[in-house]
Motif scaffolding. Structure first.
Motif, PDB file in Angstrom:
ATOM      1  N   ARG A  75    -105.136  36.622  83.854  1.00 10.36           N
ATOM      2  CA  ARG A  75    -104.122  36.419  85.012  1.00 10.36           C
ATOM      3  C   ARG A  75    -103.817  35.773  85.575  1.00 10.36           C
ATOM      4  N   GLY A  76    -103.883  34.341  84.988  1.00  9.18           N
ATOM      5  CA  GLY A  76    -103.154  33.058  85.997  1.00  9.18           C
ATOM      6  C   GLY A  76    -102.061  32.533  85.236  1.00  9.18           C
ATOM      7  N   SER A  77    -101.016  33.619  84.448  1.00 15.18           N
ATOM      8  CA  SER A  77    -100.097  33.288  83.563  1.00 15.18           C
ATOM      9  C   SER A  77     -99.045  34.526  84.007  1.00 15.18           C
ATOM     10  N   ALA A  78     -98.114  35.135  84.519  1.00 10.28           N
ATOM     11  CA  ALA A  78     -97.000  36.273  84.811  1.00 10.28           C
ATOM     12  C   ALA A  78     -96.360  36.791  83.246  1.00 10.28           C
ATOM     13  N   VAL A 247     -97.020  32.938  72.126  1.00  7.39           N
ATOM     14  CA  VAL A 247     -97.621  32.615  73.323  1.00  7.39           C
ATOM     15  C   VAL A 247     -98.780  32.108  73.030  1.00  7.39           C
ATOM     16  N   HIS A 248     -99.055  31.330  73.598  1.00  3.63           N
ATOM     17  CA  HIS A 248    -100.440  30.363  73.466  1.00  3.63           C
ATOM     18  C   HIS A 248    -100.256  29.803  72.189  1.00  3.63           C
ATOM     19  N   GLY A 249     -98.512  28.395  72.818  1.00  2.00           N
ATOM     20  CA  GLY A 249     -97.837  27.683  71.411  1.00  2.00           C
ATOM     21  C   GLY A 249     -98.047  27.970  70.714  1.00  2.00           C
ATOM     22  N   GLY A 316    -101.223  15.550  86.712  1.00  3.92           N
ATOM     23  CA  GLY A 316    -101.565  16.404  85.422  1.00  3.92           C
ATOM     24  C   GLY A 316    -100.450  18.053  85.692  1.00  3.92           C
ATOM     25  N   TYR A 317    -100.627  18.778  85.382  1.00  2.00           N
ATOM     26  CA  TYR A 317    -100.115  19.729  85.552  1.00  2.00           C
ATOM     27  C   TYR A 317    -100.665  20.869  84.709  1.00  2.00           C
ATOM     28  N   GLY A 318    -101.522  21.570  85.490  1.00  2.00           N
ATOM     29  CA  GLY A 318    -102.655  22.863  84.369  1.00  2.00           C
ATOM     30  C   GLY A 318    -104.104  22.473  83.570  1.00  2.00           C
ATOM     31  N   ALA A 319    -105.434  22.019  84.236  1.00  2.00           N
ATOM     32  CA  ALA A 319    -106.458  22.044  83.893  1.00  2.00           C
ATOM     33  C   ALA A 319    -106.815  22.776  83.036  1.00  2.00           C
ATOM     34  N   THR A 320    -106.020  22.653  81.810  1.00  2.00           N
ATOM     35  CA  THR A 320    -106.189  24.147  80.837  1.00  2.00           C
ATOM     36  C   THR A 320    -107.850  23.487  79.885  1.00  2.00           C
ATOM     37  N   THR A 343    -103.519  26.340  89.334  1.00  2.00           N
ATOM     38  CA  THR A 343    -103.166  27.830  90.389  1.00  2.00           C
ATOM     39  C   THR A 343    -105.167  28.381  90.257  1.00  2.00           C
ATOM     40  N   THR A 344    -105.323  27.694  89.080  1.00  2.00           N
ATOM     41  CA  THR A 344    -107.204  28.948  89.159  1.00  2.00           C
ATOM     42  C   THR A 344    -108.523  28.717  90.726  1.00  2.00           C
ATOM     43  N   PRO A 345    -108.851  29.594  91.301  1.00  2.00           N
ATOM     44  CA  PRO A 345    -109.863  29.300  92.802  1.00  2.00           C
ATOM     45  C   PRO A 345    -110.914  28.405  91.734  1.00  2.00           C
ATOM     46  N   TRP A 386     -99.344  22.843  78.116  1.00  2.00           N
ATOM     47  CA  TRP A 386     -97.473  23.539  77.790  1.00  2.00           C
ATOM     48  C   TRP A 386     -96.895  23.946  76.875  1.00  2.00           C
ATOM     49  N   ASN A 387     -98.782  25.080  77.037  1.00  2.00           N
ATOM     50  CA  ASN A 387     -97.936  26.236  75.834  1.00  2.00           C
ATOM     51  C   ASN A 387     -97.581  27.369  77.264  1.00  2.00           C
ATOM     52  N   HIS A 388     -97.643  26.855  78.656  1.00  2.00           N
ATOM     53  CA  HIS A 388     -96.808  28.156  79.273  1.00  2.00           C
ATOM     54  C   HIS A 388     -95.314  27.213  79.868  1.00  2.00           C
ATOM     55  N   ALA A 389     -95.258  25.749  78.815  1.00  2.91           N
ATOM     56  CA  ALA A 389     -94.073  25.846  79.803  1.00  2.91           C
ATOM     57  C   ALA A 389     -92.451  25.807  79.894  1.00  2.91           C
ATOM     58  N   GLU A 391     -92.474  28.701  82.000  1.00  3.24           N
ATOM     59  CA  GLU A 391     -93.238  29.265  82.883  1.00  3.24           C
ATOM     60  C   GLU A 391     -93.111  28.586  83.986  1.00  3.24           C
ATOM     61  N   ILE A 392     -93.046  27.194  83.829  1.00  4.21           N
ATOM     62  CA  ILE A 392     -93.834  27.111  84.351  1.00  4.21           C
ATOM     63  C   ILE A 392     -92.578  25.723  85.303  1.00  4.21           C
ATOM     64  N   MET A 393     -91.996  25.575  84.382  1.00  3.38           N
ATOM     65  CA  MET A 393     -90.609  24.724  84.540  1.00  3.38           C
ATOM     66  C   MET A 393     -89.260  25.518  85.111  1.00  3.38           C
ATOM     67  N   ALA A 394     -89.624  27.011  85.010  1.00  2.00           N
ATOM     68  CA  ALA A 394     -89.287  27.623  85.601  1.00  2.00           C
ATOM     69  C   ALA A 394     -89.487  27.124  87.014  1.00  2.00           C
ATOM     70  N   LYS A 395     -90.545  27.984  87.267  1.00  2.00           N
ATOM     71  CA  LYS A 395     -91.005  28.080  89.026  1.00  2.00           C
ATOM     72  C   LYS A 395     -90.893  26.795  89.192  1.00  2.00           C
ATOM     73  N   GLU A 396     -90.869  25.609  88.475  1.00  2.85           N
ATOM     74  CA  GLU A 396     -90.632  24.592  89.184  1.00  2.85           C
ATOM     75  C   GLU A 396     -89.908  23.358  88.911  1.00  2.85           C
TER      76      GLU A 396
HETATM   77  P1  TMP Z   1    -104.179  28.595  79.427  1.00  3.14           P
HETATM   78  O1  TMP Z   1    -103.294  27.068  78.807  1.00  3.14           O
HETATM   79  O2  TMP Z   1    -105.890  28.711  78.288  1.00  3.14           O
HETATM   80  O3  TMP Z   1    -104.170  29.826  79.314  1.00  3.14           O
HETATM   81  O4  TMP Z   1    -105.027  27.236  80.869  1.00  3.14           O
HETATM   82  C1  TMP Z   1    -103.910  27.267  81.918  1.00  3.14           C
HETATM   83  C2  TMP Z   1    -104.154  26.851  82.766  1.00  3.14           C
HETATM   84  O5  TMP Z   1    -103.122  26.355  83.275  1.00  3.14           O
HETATM   85  C3  TMP Z   1    -105.291  27.618  83.555  1.00  3.14           C
HETATM   86  O6  TMP Z   1    -105.632  26.746  84.191  1.00  3.14           O
HETATM   87  C4  TMP Z   1    -104.285  27.964  85.050  1.00  3.14           C
HETATM   88  C5  TMP Z   1    -102.719  27.267  85.075  1.00  3.14           C
HETATM   89  N1  TMP Z   1    -101.911  27.160  85.391  1.00  3.14           N
HETATM   90  C6  TMP Z   1    -101.677  27.175  86.204  1.00  3.14           C
HETATM   91  O7  TMP Z   1    -101.703  26.276  86.834  1.00  3.14           O
HETATM   92  N2  TMP Z   1    -100.008  27.222  86.940  1.00  3.14           N
HETATM   93  C7  TMP Z   1     -99.311  28.481  86.344  1.00  3.14           C
HETATM   94  O8  TMP Z   1     -98.246  28.028  85.975  1.00  3.14           O
HETATM   95  C8  TMP Z   1    -100.174  28.225  85.254  1.00  3.14           C
HETATM   96  C9  TMP Z   1     -98.992  29.464  84.214  1.00  3.14           C
HETATM   97  C10 TMP Z   1    -101.256  28.134  84.325  1.00  3.14           C
END
Ligand code: TMP
Ligand code: SAM
Length: 416
Positions: A75-78, A247-249, A316-320, A343-345, A386-389, A391-396
């Motif tokens: 659910r971390g990505s819209a 999705v996901h690159g 860094g943006y996104g602890a993937t 965003t992941t608690p 980067w696979n959510h670029a 969505e993230i760039m729009a929100k940031e």
């Molecule tokens: P994923 O590439 O395996 O889906 O992991 C994406 C990670 O990035 C996950 O930990 C959630 C985080 N994330 C954010 O912090 N902000 C966001 O807007 C999005 C889409 C993901």
């Protein structure tokens, strides 16, 4: 840990083409006070000479990766929530439109996909071994069995719930080395005309985009249409459809059925011939990919080192899970990337595996000192997700408007 040099699909020799060295588990985020030594293994990838399947050379025990502290939530990505909602609606209108339909999802995680099925009152079952994320499904009204899917699980489900119209797995099948047991389970659980649908990162996109960070402990297989076609044939199933997903690159969604049960779509032949013309999976093509991976590493390290020497902060943006490969292969620690926001608690307040970069909530991205234009943003953000670029760039957008710049490394290192 077992060291595999024989193929998990056909038993032939696997020829290694890329070695990332010793790596931690990609989702093992650490408490800062944890004194325990980290689990490590050698991350290397090779191709089977017999069936062409690209796979890791070493296998990490499944219990070390998937347990009650597994942090990834769908659910971390819209965009992903919409992706799974759309697929669930498509299943409801097609495969699940008959009499008393039943769908089983492997790796149902927090129930994001099955929530739509549950809301429609359709019989379903998620199979999810990671207890913490499985528990999140209950609030969605999703029924889940906390277990690893394998042949024995499939036989028990067939016994208790009957056969399935659809078996589905997203970003899960490629995580499972014991494919003989999985596919025996699929054959046992599927109705004669049922379908097994799964989607995973696509080898073709990984090679084309040099997205080497798709390679980590959990991604045991890097599938292609050709290797899945071969795998299905060897395990008493047939590949009947292939669909590309952005999705996901870049992923492929494969549909398998029992032999002769479904008409093979034209897309299958198209994907097989596209891959054959590109010589995807040939050793020299994979070795050229490996050379590009080393070039990206050199470029990224030299950019980050220059920014550090100039006194510019990088966050860094996104602890993937993917970023574990990047940081540990490139030797990127907190001296080059101050923290990673996510965003992941379950990841926040912890350190990234191996590289030990602090993970902070997204508010920290806006709240640092000395940022671009003195507004609190850092001047540079390294986009690990980067696979959510989009969505993230729009929100940031405010980050860009404040003069912040994104650092990307797929397909090449650049600042935008
Ligand atoms: P994923 O590439 O395996 O889906 O992991 C994406 C990670 O990035 C996950 O930990 C959630 C985080 N994330 C954010 O912090 N902000 C966001 O807007 C999005 C889409 C993901
Ligand atoms: N399907 C979700 C998605 O695409 O967002 C979650 C994908 S997550 C990367 C992989 C999931 O597979 C994890 O939740 C993990 O616990 C689960 N998993 C791993 N091995 C499994 C197995 N043998 N059977 C069922 N699920 C498994």
């Amino acid at each position: 840990m077992t060291s595999e040099s024989s193929c998990r699909i056909c038993g032939e020799a696997v020829a290694e083409f890329l070695d990332f060295g010793i790596q931690p588990l990609s989702d093992a985020f650490r408490e800062p006070s944890d004194p325990a030594e980290e689990f490590t293994y050698r991350l290397a990838v090779g191709r089977c000479a017999g069936c062409g399947m690209v796979q890791l050379v070493n296998e990490v025990p499944r219990e070390a990766m998937f347990h009650d502290d597994y942090p990834y939530v769908s659910r971390g990505s819209a965009v992903m929530r919409e992706h799974f909602g759309a697929l669930a609606r498509r299943f409801l209108e097609t495969e699940l439109a008959g009499e008393d339909p039943f769908i089983v999802e492997l790796g149902s995680n927090d129930g994001t996909m099955l929530a739509t099925v549950a809301a429609a009152g359709v019989r379903h079952l998620g199979v999810e071994p990671s207890g913490d994320v499985a528990d999140l499904s209950a609030a969605e009204g999703v029924r889940v069995r906390k277990d690893f899917f394998e042949e024995s699980t499939a036989l028990q489900i067939a016994e208790s719930d009957g056969l399935a119209d659809v078996i589905y797995a997203a970003n899960t099948l490629c995580h499972i080395p014991y494919m003989d047991s999985i596919l025996a389970g699929v054959r046992a659980l599927l109705k004669p005309h049922g379908v097994f649908v799964f989607e995973d990162p696509y080898l073709g996109d990984i090679v084309e985009r040099t997205s080497f960070d798709q390679i980590y402990d959990e991604h045991f297989f890097l599938f292609s249409a050709r290797s899945v076609d071969e795998m299905a044939r060897r395990h008493g199933l047939e590949l009947v459809d292939v669909e590309h997903l952005e999705v996901h690159g870049g992923e492929l969604r494969y549909t398998l059925a029992l032999p002769g049960a479904r008409r093979r779509s034209e897309a299958v032949g198209r994907w097989l011939s596209t891959e054959d013309s590109a010589r995807l999976g040939e050793q020299d093509v994979l070795e050229e990919f490996a050379a590009r991976v080393h070039a990206v590493r050199d470029d990224l390290v030299s950019l980050l080192s220059r920014l550090r020497d100039e006194g510019s902060r990088v966050v860094g943006y996104g602890a993937t899970a993917k970023s574990a490969t990047v940081t540990n292969f490139c030797g990127i620690g907190p001296e080059l990337v101050e923290f990673v926001c996510d965003t992941t608690p379950a990841k926040q307040g912890r350190l990234t595996p191996g590289s030990h970069i602090p993970v902070r909530p997204p508010e920290a991205f806006r709240g640092g000192d000395g940022g671009a234009g003195g507004n609190g943003y850092p001047p540079y953000a390294l986009l690990f997700a980067w696979n959510h670029a989009e969505e993230i760039m729009a929100k940031e957008q405010a980050f860009r408007e404040a003069g912040g710049r994104w650092i990307l490394y797929v397909p090449t290192v650049r600042v935008v």
